[in-house]
Write an enzyme that holds these catalytic residues in place. Structure first.
Site, PDB file in Angstrom:
ATOM      1  N   CYS A  51      50.113  47.133  39.379  1.00 37.94           N
ATOM      2  CA  CYS A  51      50.929  45.912  39.392  1.00 37.94           C
ATOM      3  C   CYS A  51      52.048  46.005  38.357  1.00 37.94           C
ATOM      4  O   CYS A  51      51.820  46.254  37.177  1.00 37.94           O
ATOM      5  CB  CYS A  51      50.022  44.711  39.170  1.00 37.94           C
ATOM      6  SG  CYS A  51      50.669  43.386  38.193  1.00 37.94           S
ATOM      7  N   CYS A  54      52.034  43.611  35.449  1.00 37.57           N
ATOM      8  CA  CYS A  54      51.027  43.974  34.447  1.00 37.57           C
ATOM      9  C   CYS A  54      51.586  45.043  33.528  1.00 37.57           C
ATOM     10  O   CYS A  54      51.381  44.994  32.313  1.00 37.57           O
ATOM     11  CB  CYS A  54      49.766  44.499  35.109  1.00 37.57           C
ATOM     12  SG  CYS A  54      49.070  43.375  36.315  1.00 37.57           S
TER      13      CYS A  54
END
Ligand SMILES: *[C@@H]1O[C@H](CO)[C@@H](O)[C@H](O)[C@H]1NC(C)=O
Ligand SMILES: *[C@@H]1O[C@H](CO)[C@@H](O)[C@H](O)[C@H]1NC(C)=O
Length: 448
Positions: A51, A54
């Site tokens: 991600c 992230c």
């Protein structure tokens, strides 16, 4: 000493990173986290390695870890790779990445703010603060001042008894959204009570039903006339009150010649006025919107400021006034609310707007939002939007035009061109009949 304990914890509970990784204040947590999450305070990021958000958060998260380790707060900062430890993600109901949760003795608070270091740290500090802060009686004035921006709940009395227990429970479940204080008065004859300080005023909790205190805190946690936006409307709606939405405008709010300013003032007055009427106060929360966008999306119609309507977030229904905003006064708004409350109770009021959860409504809402966004684009960026939509539309029109004007219909006349008159050349057949007259005269009679 603290460091040693931390180190031991680290060794006993967590998957150790390989030694090559640089030292970090963020613990890599595994499934064992589920066993210890209810003990003490944890600030945890749930992430997936793929991600992008992230990845951007990781360096910030490291800084948050260091900062909180340096502060003397007993907060442990960690992260969980949800692709490796799916059980943790499932148990905690992690829906998206990254998800940031503060755990405080088993209570969880989801983090929804900006992903910068300062916001994250101040959130963690707020979550870690004593839930009920005990203050002196003479500090009440200072509390009132700070409560202007964020409502504060205050318990007056000794820290025992059913009311205090209820207050403690409310504070435990709402400590992330409001501040709680207790004041032990010197005067023994003091009556225990709970009040909320907000908007330069004090509203007391009606103690008829003490178990309602937590809900009351949820209803009272907003300032009397709060600014609403798409990000907090759900939470305001979850207060259990109907929201009186005032469509105003940030830029015109202070323009004393603008009708929007005038209307904003009237609505603000009305929001104060209803404080004196518990039956109205308990049911309505005033909020104002900057610009008509959100209101238009709710009503699925074009709304222009100033405007006022009553909104039920749970059902997505809304109620309009018969009066034009320009005719409204403080009194007429208060009357409107009273009548609205009465007629809802009697079931005579007709809510506008279809309940927002049905599929058909959702489709309609999506279509409207699409229309609305395109309209907004034209309003704010006419030239760009014209190009964006105009060029493809122009091409399409040209194509359509060409298709239409080139006639492909099979018309007999066209297909054959001009009428060919069939000139039938009549060829006179002159047939020359040669008739051979063969005279056969066999008159050769031989007469003897
Ligand atoms: C909103 O509408 C729902 C469904 O009609 C109702 O149950 C609820 O009580 C309403 N909320 C308020 C605050 O009136
Ligand atoms: C203030 O309001 C008046 C009346 O609506 C308007 O004409 C004027 O442009 C506004 N001033 C500003 C700075 O927006």
């Amino acid at each position: 000493m603290a460091l040693l304990i931390k180190f031991l914890l680290f060794l006993s509970l967590f998957v150790l990173n390989e030694a090559i990784n640089p030292p970090t204040a963020v613990l890599d947590l595994s499934e064992k986290f589920l066993d210890v999450k209810d003990e003490g305070m944890w600030f945890v990021e749930f992430y997936a390695p793929w991600c992008a958000h992230c990845k951007r958060l990781h360096p910030v998260w490291d800084q948050v870890g260091h900062a909180l380790a340096d502060s003397d707060l007993p907060i442990r900062v960690g992260k969980v790779d949800c692709t490796r430890f799916t059980l943790v993600a499932n148990k905690l109901g992690i829906q998206g990445y990254p998800t940031i949760i503060f755990f405080r003795n088993g209570h969880t608070i989801d983090y929804r703010g900006g992903r910068d270091k300062e916001s994250l740290i101040s959130f963690a500090k707020r979550c870690a603060a004593p839930i009920i802060e005990s203050v002196k009686e003479n500090e009440l004035e200072k509390l009132k001042l700070s409560a202007r921006t964020q409502p504060s709940f205050v318990f007056f009395g000794e820290s025992t008894g059913p009311l205090f227990d209820a207050f403690n429970e409310a504070a435990n479940s709402k400590f992330s959204v409001a501040r709680f204080y207790s004041i032990a008065p010197k005067d023994a004859s003091f009556r225990p009570r709970v009040v909320v300080l907000k908007d330069n005023a004090e509203v007391e909790f009606n103690q008829k039903d003490i178990s309602d205190l937590t809900n009351w805190v949820a209803r009272e946690r907003w300032p009397g006339f709060v600014q609403a936006s798409s990000s907090n409307l759900a939470e305001i709606g979850a207060s259990g009150k109907l929201v009186v939405l005032v469509v105003s405008s940030e830029t015109q709010k202070f323009n004393t010649t603008s009708p929007i300013h005038h209307f904003h003032k009237i609505a603000e007055e009305a929001s104060k006025e209803i404080r004196k009427m518990p039956e109205v106060w308990d049911r309505f929360q005033f909020a104002w919107l900057d610009g008509p966008d959100l209101a238009s999306q709710i009503q699925m119609a074009t709304v222009s400021e100033p405007h006022l309507f009553i909104f039920n977030y749970t059902s997505y229904e809304y109620y309009l006034s018969e009066d034009e905003p320009s005719q409204m006064t403080v009194k007429s708004i208060v009357t409107l609310l009273k009548q609205n409350a009465e007629s809802i109770d009697k079931g005579t009021v007709i809510a506008l707007g279809v309940p927002g959860r049905h599929l058909l409504t959702r489709v309609k809402r999506m279509a409207f939002e699409l229309y609305w966004n395109v309209a907004q684009m034209f309003a704010t960026q006419p030239l760009l939007s014209s190009c964006l939509f105009g060029v493809p539309i122009a091409f399409l029109s040209i194509i359509c035009y060409s298709i239409c004007s080139a006639d492909f219909t099979v018309d007999r006349d066209e297909f054959y061109g001009e009428d060919e008159e069939e000139e039938e050349e009549l060829i006179d057949e002159e047939e020359g009949e040669e008739t051979d007259h063969v005279d056969t005269e066999d008159d050769h009679e031989k007469a003897d």
